[in-house]
Design a protein around this motif. Structure first.
Motif, PDB file in Angstrom:
ATOM      1  N   TYR A  93     -12.033   7.418  -0.821  1.00 27.43           N
ATOM      2  CA  TYR A  93     -12.261   6.736   0.446  1.00 27.43           C
ATOM      3  C   TYR A  93     -10.934   6.614   1.188  1.00 27.43           C
ATOM      4  O   TYR A  93      -9.882   6.507   0.571  1.00 27.43           O
TER       5      TYR A  93
ATOM      6  N   PHE B 278      -8.979   4.579   4.533  1.00 26.44           N
ATOM      7  CA  PHE B 278      -9.059   3.375   5.342  1.00 26.44           C
ATOM      8  C   PHE B 278      -7.902   3.324   6.340  1.00 26.44           C
ATOM      9  O   PHE B 278      -6.835   3.884   6.102  1.00 26.44           O
TER      10      PHE B 278
ATOM     11  N   TYR C 139      -5.914   0.117   8.098  1.00 28.60           N
ATOM     12  CA  TYR C 139      -5.739  -1.324   8.173  1.00 28.60           C
ATOM     13  C   TYR C 139      -4.771  -1.643   9.297  1.00 28.60           C
ATOM     14  O   TYR C 139      -3.821  -0.899   9.550  1.00 28.60           O
TER      15      TYR C 139
ATOM     16  N   LEU D 177      -9.084  -4.844   8.009  1.00 32.94           N
ATOM     17  CA  LEU D 177      -9.700  -3.530   7.939  1.00 32.94           C
ATOM     18  C   LEU D 177     -10.158  -3.100   9.328  1.00 32.94           C
ATOM     19  O   LEU D 177     -10.865  -3.831  10.017  1.00 32.94           O
TER      20      LEU D 177
ATOM     21  N   ARG E 105     -13.243   2.635   7.850  1.00 34.22           N
ATOM     22  CA  ARG E 105     -13.186   3.339   6.571  1.00 34.22           C
ATOM     23  C   ARG E 105     -14.055   4.588   6.640  1.00 34.22           C
ATOM     24  O   ARG E 105     -14.997   4.666   7.429  1.00 34.22           O
TER      25      ARG E 105
ATOM     26  N   ARG F 101      -8.092   5.437  -1.346  1.00 31.84           N
ATOM     27  CA  ARG F 101      -8.609   4.811  -2.560  1.00 31.84           C
ATOM     28  C   ARG F 101      -9.400   5.832  -3.336  1.00 31.84           C
ATOM     29  O   ARG F 101     -10.424   6.318  -2.889  1.00 31.84           O
TER      30      ARG F 101
ATOM     31  N   SER G 142      -9.528   4.601 -16.051  1.00 33.67           N
ATOM     32  CA  SER G 142     -10.537   3.652 -16.526  1.00 33.67           C
ATOM     33  C   SER G 142     -11.441   3.156 -15.411  1.00 33.67           C
ATOM     34  O   SER G 142     -11.945   2.040 -15.485  1.00 33.67           O
ATOM     35  N   GLY G 143     -11.641   3.972 -14.389  1.00 38.00           N
ATOM     36  CA  GLY G 143     -12.568   3.585 -13.340  1.00 38.00           C
ATOM     37  C   GLY G 143     -12.066   2.509 -12.403  1.00 38.00           C
ATOM     38  O   GLY G 143     -12.836   1.931 -11.657  1.00 38.00           O
ATOM     39  N   THR G 144     -10.785   2.227 -12.464  1.00 35.92           N
ATOM     40  CA  THR G 144     -10.269   1.218 -11.533  1.00 35.92           C
ATOM     41  C   THR G 144      -9.940   1.886 -10.212  1.00 35.92           C
ATOM     42  O   THR G 144      -9.637   3.064 -10.155  1.00 35.92           O
ATOM     43  N   TYR G 145     -10.012   1.108  -9.185  1.00 34.68           N
ATOM     44  CA  TYR G 145      -9.722   1.624  -7.866  1.00 34.68           C
ATOM     45  C   TYR G 145      -8.513   0.905  -7.300  1.00 34.68           C
ATOM     46  O   TYR G 145      -8.556  -0.290  -7.074  1.00 34.68           O
ATOM     47  N   LYS G 146      -7.465   1.639  -7.081  1.00 33.17           N
ATOM     48  CA  LYS G 146      -6.313   1.035  -6.435  1.00 33.17           C
ATOM     49  C   LYS G 146      -6.044   1.810  -5.150  1.00 33.17           C
ATOM     50  O   LYS G 146      -6.348   2.980  -5.035  1.00 33.17           O
ATOM     51  N   TYR G 147      -5.486   1.096  -4.221  1.00 28.33           N
ATOM     52  CA  TYR G 147      -5.165   1.684  -2.938  1.00 28.33           C
ATOM     53  C   TYR G 147      -3.752   2.265  -2.963  1.00 28.33           C
ATOM     54  O   TYR G 147      -2.860   1.698  -3.573  1.00 28.33           O
TER      55      TYR G 147
ATOM     56  N   PHE H  71      -1.039   3.169  -0.057  1.00 26.78           N
ATOM     57  CA  PHE H  71      -0.805   2.967   1.369  1.00 26.78           C
ATOM     58  C   PHE H  71       0.293   3.874   1.892  1.00 26.78           C
ATOM     59  O   PHE H  71       1.245   4.196   1.176  1.00 26.78           O
ATOM     60  N   GLY H  72       0.168   4.249   3.144  1.00 29.88           N
ATOM     61  CA  GLY H  72       1.270   4.898   3.833  1.00 29.88           C
ATOM     62  C   GLY H  72       2.289   3.856   4.251  1.00 29.88           C
ATOM     63  O   GLY H  72       2.094   2.650   4.035  1.00 29.88           O
TER      64      GLY H  72
ATOM     65  N   TYR I 176      -6.143  -7.971  -6.813  1.00 32.13           N
ATOM     66  CA  TYR I 176      -5.079  -6.973  -6.771  1.00 32.13           C
ATOM     67  C   TYR I 176      -3.834  -7.619  -6.161  1.00 32.13           C
ATOM     68  O   TYR I 176      -3.940  -8.362  -5.183  1.00 32.13           O
TER      69      TYR I 176
ATOM     70  N   TYR J 157      -0.087  -6.786  -4.371  1.00 28.25           N
ATOM     71  CA  TYR J 157       0.712  -5.769  -3.700  1.00 28.25           C
ATOM     72  C   TYR J 157       2.018  -6.385  -3.221  1.00 28.25           C
ATOM     73  O   TYR J 157       2.081  -7.564  -2.874  1.00 28.25           O
TER      74      TYR J 157
ATOM     75  N   LEU K 143       2.556  -0.864   1.395  1.00 31.49           N
ATOM     76  CA  LEU K 143       2.250  -1.774   0.314  1.00 31.49           C
ATOM     77  C   LEU K 143       2.270  -1.031  -1.008  1.00 31.49           C
ATOM     78  O   LEU K 143       1.629   0.004  -1.161  1.00 31.49           O
TER      79      LEU K 143
ATOM     80  N   PHE L 250       1.316  -1.073  -4.901  1.00 31.05           N
ATOM     81  CA  PHE L 250       0.406  -1.704  -5.841  1.00 31.05           C
ATOM     82  C   PHE L 250       1.165  -2.202  -7.056  1.00 31.05           C
ATOM     83  O   PHE L 250       1.962  -1.471  -7.650  1.00 31.05           O
TER      84      PHE L 250
ATOM     85  N   GLN M 166      -3.732  -5.123 -11.189  1.00 29.39           N
ATOM     86  CA  GLN M 166      -5.104  -5.520 -10.898  1.00 29.39           C
ATOM     87  C   GLN M 166      -5.713  -6.249 -12.085  1.00 29.39           C
ATOM     88  O   GLN M 166      -5.510  -5.856 -13.236  1.00 29.39           O
TER      89      GLN M 166
ATOM     90  N   PRO N 296     -14.552  -3.635  -9.764  1.00 29.03           N
ATOM     91  CA  PRO N 296     -13.631  -2.488  -9.721  1.00 29.03           C
ATOM     92  C   PRO N 296     -14.263  -1.264  -9.078  1.00 29.03           C
ATOM     93  O   PRO N 296     -13.606  -0.482  -8.436  1.00 29.03           O
ATOM     94  N   GLN N 297     -15.554  -1.108  -9.266  1.00 25.73           N
ATOM     95  CA  GLN N 297     -16.214   0.077  -8.750  1.00 25.73           C
ATOM     96  C   GLN N 297     -16.880  -0.183  -7.408  1.00 25.73           C
ATOM     97  O   GLN N 297     -17.741   0.538  -6.989  1.00 25.73           O
TER      98      GLN N 297
ATOM     99  N   TYR O  96     -11.197  -3.902   0.274  1.00 23.70           N
ATOM    100  CA  TYR O  96     -10.521  -5.127  -0.102  1.00 23.70           C
ATOM    101  C   TYR O  96     -10.670  -6.184   0.986  1.00 23.70           C
ATOM    102  O   TYR O  96     -10.800  -5.870   2.163  1.00 23.70           O
TER     103      TYR O  96
END
Lengths: 117, 114
Positions: A33, A35, A37, A47, A50, A95, A100-105, A107-108, B33, B35, B43, B45, B48, B97-98, B103
């Motif tokens: 995904y 986004f 911001y 936001l 997206r 994103r 482990s299926g975690t989602y972290k962003y 950023f630029g 999370y 940041y 930002l 990370f 989490q 998480p999924q 956010y």
């Protein structure tokens, strides 16, 4: 590793005009995904819009729209009829699916938009 | 008000000191999370948590640690502070998480190390 690049540190636009902010990203994932911001002087991260990578149609939210070019890994933000309240720092964010299926962003570094009256 | 509460809003402390930043997620959100936003930087990370458990780590220094409590609020502990730790620290929360949703960010804590 994924990266997000915003090559325009600062942009200016005349009130009521249109401006486009650029963002490119790099990833080997197919499911992700993107986004945009907005961070006004209040520092709040808001936001704007997206885009799901699996959707070909470009997302639109009122005066804000994106030009999503998946093959080129480009995700630009177009602001139409710019208003003084649009002045802010804009961050592009990616994103994907992390470990482990975690989602972290990711950023630029942001583009500071100035709106001129 | 985004629903994510961060305290304090501003913090000024000396090098070598230890501080704790607090975050209360939006009602119903299980993931938190952290940041770090340094001057003219995007930002970065840090870490989490999901429902009390650490789920992912980013560029978090060993001097930094975090935890999420049973009531889901989270604390970020920064110790042996250096001038370079001066930054805006954001907390964000999401339902899971999924989650497909984005956010929700807090308004940040501005840390100044002198």
């Amino acid at each position: 590793a994924q990266t997000v690049t915003q090559s325009q540190p600062e942009m200016s636009v005349q009130e009521a005009e249109t401006v486009t902010l650029s963002c490119t990203y790099d990833t080997s994932e197919s499911d992700y995904y993107l986004f945009w911001y907005k961070q006004p002087p209040s520092r709040q991260m808001i936001l704007v819009i997206r885009q799901e990578a699996y959707k070909q149609q470009n997302a639109t939210e009122n005066r804000f729209s994106v030009n999503f070019q998946k093959a080129a890994k480009s995700f630009s933000l177009k602001i139409s009829d710019s208003q003084l309240g649009d002045a802010a720092m804009y961050f592009c964010a990616y994103r994907g699916r992390g470990v482990s299926g975690t989602y972290k962003y990711i950023f630029g570094t942001g583009t500071r938009l100035k709106v001129l009256a | 008000d985004s629903g994510v509460t961060q305290t304090p809003k501003h913090l000024i402390t000396a090098t070598g000191q230890r501080v704790t930043l607090r975050c209360s997620p939006r009602s119903g959100d299980l993931s938190v999370y952290w940041y770090q936003q340094s001057l003219d930087q995007g930002l970065q990370f840090l870490i989490q948590y999901y429902n009390g458990e650490e789920r992912a780590k980013g560029n978090i220094l060993e001097r930094f640690s975090a935890q999420q409590f049973p009531d889901l609020h989270s604390e970020l502990n920064l110790s042996s502070l250096e001038l370079g730790d001066s930054a805006l620290y954001f907390c964000a929360s999401s339902v899971a998480p999924q989650t497909l949703w984005s956010y929700t960010f807090g308004s940040g804590t501005r840390l100044t190390v002198v």
